[in-house]
Design an enzyme around this catalytic site. Structure first.
Site, PDB file in Angstrom:
ATOM      1  CB  CYS A   1      -0.611   2.592   4.009  1.00  0.00           C
ATOM      2  SG  CYS A   1      -2.004   1.820   3.219  1.00  0.00           S
ATOM      3  CG  ASP A   2       3.114   1.235   4.511  1.00  0.00           C
ATOM      4  OD1 ASP A   2       2.654   1.764   5.539  1.00  0.00           O
ATOM      5  OD2 ASP A   2       2.907   0.052   4.216  1.00  0.00           O
TER       6      ASP A   2
ATOM      7  CB  CYS B   1      -0.933  -0.007   1.211  1.00  0.00           C
ATOM      8  SG  CYS B   1      -2.005   1.440   1.265  1.00  0.00           S
TER       9      CYS B   1
END
Ligand code: NDP
Length: 308
Positions: free
Chosen positions: A137-138, A134
């Site tokens: 997200c990261d 992701c």
């Protein structure tokens, strides 16, 4: 047989948000946590884009908080996997771990989706330490660093473009000699100077040390091998919704996602609702899953009231 007004299957942000709302509506929901209690967020590190956490929060902590919040209002959260459902009988019947059965007046399905991985041992070893599925997200953790994205679809192109805006160099590793993504997305990739598309490469191993990912060993279709130096390795080779249990029992789209009436959580079966990634191939965010869990609990409450 045990009975409940509302059975919730799954324990990600969608399942627990549904549980918070359903328990506050006095539905005394039972939640079965499933194979991966807490869902996909427990496999990421910090979550920095969920509103309300200005300093960010660990995925596992956020899920523990959501669980506690649901329990505080009376949700009965249980360890166990729903292994069968009977949507033909009323009340519905769910089988837990192949043994126990529960009758339910309504069911909220929040079993999520799982990112696909290549299946390499090294990829598993560095999951959460440089390997991620992701970028939204990261990606932020790899600011000004070099990273790779695997995949040639819209997700891979979107993630590569996003990462290019924060990272130094992005390698897009594509196994075919062309991208599968839409033309517009391809053009964005090709016109971004710090994305290098590596056609016809497969990943042999993710390389790393005790601090995490340091590179990847790639093999071209010609047999030539090359190493790239990266600190982030992002998979974007698709997701699969966790709907095997419901196949043939509820309407699914061609990719296996549960179909809902747009703007609601209603499935084709009255009394069965779906929330989160299991019905959402597009957004797949914790916050959108949580929002749809709320919608499912409200739809469920209204359904149960209408049956009184
Ligand atoms: P896709 O299934 O479209 O693409 C997956 C990509 O991963 C393909 O390039 C595929 O290669 C590659 N791949 C699969 N397995 C492997 C493997 N083992 N090793 C290397 N590469 C692999 O998934 P997406 O997540 O990209 O998209 C899903 C759906 O969501 C699509 O319909 C897409 O259009 C849509 N979407 C739309 C967006 C938008 O409109 N903004 C954004 C994101 C997604 P190959 O081509 O060789 O099969």
């Amino acid at each position: 047989m045990e009975q409940t007004k509302c059975l919730i299957i799954g324990s990600g942000p969608a399942g627990f948000t549904a549980a918070i709302y359903a328990s506050r509506a006095n539905l005394a929901p039972i939640v079965y946590e499933g194979i991966e209690p807490g869902g996909q967020l427990t496999t990421t590190t910090d979550i920095e884009n969920f509103p309300g956490y200005p300093e960010g929060i660990k995925g596992s902590e956020m899920m523990a908080d959501l669980k506690r919040q649901a329990q505080r209002f009376g949700a009965d959260v249980r360890f166990g996997v729903v292994t069968n459902v009977d949507f033909d009988s009323r009340p519905f019947v769910a089988t837990i771990d192949g043994e126990k059965q529960v009758q339910a007046d309504s069911i909220i399905i929040a079993t999520g989706a799982s990112a696909k991985y290549l299946g390499l041992g090294s990829e598993m070893k560095y999951r959460g330490q440089g390997v991620s599925a992701c970028a939204t997200c990261d990606g932020f953790f790899y600011r000004k660093q070099d990273v790779a994205v695997v995949g040639g679809g819209d997700t891979a192109c979107e993630e590569a473009t996003y990462l290019a805006s924060i990272c130094k160099q992005v390698y897009l590793i594509v196994r075919k000699p062309f991208l599968r993504a839409s033309k517009a997305m391809q053009e964005r990739v090709f016109s971004t100077p710090n994305i290098k598309v590596m056609f016809e490469y497969n990943t042999v191993e993710v390389l790393g040390d005790e601090d995490g990912v340091t590179g990847a060993l790639l093999r071209h279709s010609s047999g030539e091998e090359t190493t790239i130096d990266i600190s982030g390795f992002f998979l974007a080779i698709g997701h699969h919704p966790n709907t095997e249990l419901f196949r043939g029992k509820i309407d699914l789209d061609e990719e296996g996602y549960i179909k809902v009436v747009p703007g609601t959580s209603k499935t084709n079966i009255e009394g069965v609702f779906a929330a989160g990634d299991v019905k959402d191939p597009h957004y797949r965010q914790a916050i959108t899953a949580a929002g749809s869990g709320c919608i499912a609990a409200l739809d469920c409450e209204r359904y149960l009231l209408s049956k009184k």
